[in-house]
Design a protein around this motif. Structure first.
Motif, short mmCIF file in Angstrom:
data_model
loop_
_atom_site.label_atom_id
_atom_site.label_comp_id
_atom_site.label_asym_id
_atom_site.label_seq_id
_atom_site.Cartn_x
_atom_site.Cartn_y
_atom_site.Cartn_z
N ARG A 100 -19.51 35.34 -25.03
CA ARG A 100 -20.00 34.13 -25.67
C ARG A 100 -20.53 34.49 -27.06
O ARG A 100 -21.35 35.38 -27.20
CB ARG A 100 -21.13 33.50 -24.85
CG ARG A 100 -21.73 32.27 -25.51
CD ARG A 100 -22.82 31.68 -24.64
NE ARG A 100 -22.28 31.17 -23.38
CZ ARG A 100 -23.02 30.59 -22.45
NH1 ARG A 100 -24.32 30.47 -22.62
NH2 ARG A 100 -22.46 30.16 -21.33
N ALA A 102 -22.63 34.65 -30.49
CA ALA A 102 -24.01 34.38 -30.82
C ALA A 102 -24.11 33.07 -31.57
O ALA A 102 -23.27 32.75 -32.41
CB ALA A 102 -24.57 35.52 -31.68
N GLY A 262 -28.47 36.80 -29.39
CA GLY A 262 -27.29 37.34 -28.72
C GLY A 262 -27.50 38.80 -28.32
O GLY A 262 -28.25 39.53 -28.98
#
Length: 441
Positions: A100, A102, A262
């Motif tokens: 995924r 950031a 992240g």
């Protein structure tokens, strides 16, 4: 007159003619030395005419096939290309799975020294070129993915998007860590490429050291300015997040509640203002004793131990208390939620894995994260001293010390090979069994 005889001759891998250099860079590398899509298997065809008739009789003209580039759509500026360099993509985790991204994307701070160090790491490892492949750090193994990695960008960019992270400069302003970019927006197949500038090699500034990702693998090579071909179309850029001092010194975090940036911002090799903020928050929650000096932007073992102590204070164990902050750990720290770290807590929390011992006096294995590029901790020093003690310190020119280096990796690899291990079992990174054998009396 006899007919001419034709012979196909494969040029060497280091041929620097514009055609071969172009196809080596933009097309997947073949183990046979040939590239798909190129006439005569992507190599020039050398024509050798053996004429037995009289020298006075002229041989008929032979048409040499022209190099054809792959067909592809024209790509307007600002749109994603259908190009072998790959499109914009998030970082990739184990097994090539996209992580995924950031959110929101930012310009991480870094230093020139760190950019060059990361670029050299791929050169040392000889990372294979591949537009659909991702290295263990999550970055794509092509030219634009290489620059994204060296600059610590939050994702994999392409030649059409790298410019938004940088500012145009002049040739005279070039310094190590800057980039030279050629993006042919109308036709990315026509030579689009990017390299990292490593410094001038002569006083006339006509040649420089280029770090680049190209077939068959990452290389560092003295290169004519600005490049071997399309030289006039390369533009120098400077990364917006670069500083000459400590990374993060010129960057500031957003005011108010700071969102989780992240997972790629934390762990061995990370250096940014989020690491410094993490340390400040952990110290305020009772984990200050893990920091012998004030926390800074470079990730250290103190950050890992302090984070682990905070996670264990929440009652988390095993993988949930690995010492790396995730979204929930960050949320509790930012909002002041959860439980504080208690002073004088359990020995496993305060001392970390290094306090544990297994049988026969072998110290507890501290985990693979302690031995990765960018890692700085006491475990690296301890490992190095034991390697020297066992007779495997030949690659140290000084030390050993707490910063993981290529000398550490090569000494570990020598030890592993002495055990009879090969391939991935002798990669130079100590696992539990390497650690156990190294410290056995």
């Amino acid at each position: 007159m006899e007919s001419p005889v034709f012979e196909e001759i494969d040029p060497g891998d280091d041929c620097d003619c514009p055609g071969c250099a172009h196809w080596r860079r933009v097309l997947p590398h073949s183990r046979t030395g040939r590239f798909p899509g190129h006439p005569a298997a992507a190599h020039r065809t050398a024509l050798v005419a053996a004429v037995a008739a009289s020298a006075a009789i002229a041989a008929p003209a032979v048409a040499v096939p022209q190099v054809q580039r792959p067909t592809g759509p024209d790509v307007p500026a600002g749109e994603e290309p259908g190009t072998p360099q790959g499109t914009r993509a998030p970082l990739h985790g184990p097994g090539g799975q996209a992580a995924r991204p950031a959110s929101p994307a930012r310009v991480p701070a870094t230093t020139r020294a760190d950019i060059v160090e990361r670029a050299r790491n791929w050169v040392t490892r000889k990372v294979p070129y591949g537009v659909g492949s991702y290295w263990s750090d999550g970055y794509r193994q092509d030219c634009s993915g290489y620059v994204s990695m060296a600059w610590r960008l939050p994702g994999n960019e392409w030649t059409g998007s790298l410019g938004k992270y940088a500012e145009r400069i002049t040739k005279d302003e070039l310094r190590p860590g800057d980039m030279l970019l050629f993006h042919n927006a109308a036709d990315p197949y026509g030579g689009s490429h990017v390299v990292l500038f490593g410094g001038w090699t002569d006083t006339t500034r006509s040649q420089y050291v280029a770090y680049e990702q190209t077939a068959p693998h990452t290389r560092r090579k003295t290169t004519p300015y600005a490049y071997w071909n399309n030289s006039a179309r390369y533009v120098p850029y400077r990364y917006k997040g670069v500083t000459d001092g400590v990374a993060g010194a010129g960057a500031s975090l957003p005011t108010g509640r700071i969102p989780f940036p992240g997972a790629t911002y934390f762990g061995p090799g990370a250096e940014n203002e989020y690491v410094a903020e993490l340390g400040r928050m952990l110290a305020a929650r009772g984990a200050g004793r893990f920091y012998p000096t004030p926390s800074g932007p470079r990730w250290t073992d103190a950050d890992r131990r302090a984070t682990r102590a905070f996670q264990e204070a929440q009652g988390w164990r095993d993988a949930a208390a690995d010492g790396l902050p995730g979204p929930l750990t960050w949320e509790l720290l930012v909002t002041g939620g959860g439980r504080d770290v208690q002073n004088g807590g359990s020995a496993s929390v305060g001392a970390g894995p290094s306090a544990a011992s297994s049988s026969h006096g072998v110290p507890g294995y501290p985990g693979r994260a302690s031995f990765r590029p960018g890692a700085v901790n006491d475990h690296v020093t301890r490992l190095g001293r034991q390697l020297v003690k066992k007779g495997f310190g030949r690659y140290y020119t000084k030390g050993p010390g707490p910063r993981w280096s290529e000398a550490d990796r090569r000494n570990v690899e020598a030890f592993q090979r002495a055990q009879g291990w090969r391939g991935g079992a002798a990669d130079g990174f100590p696992g539990p069994e390497t650690w156990r054998r190294l410290f056995l009396s």
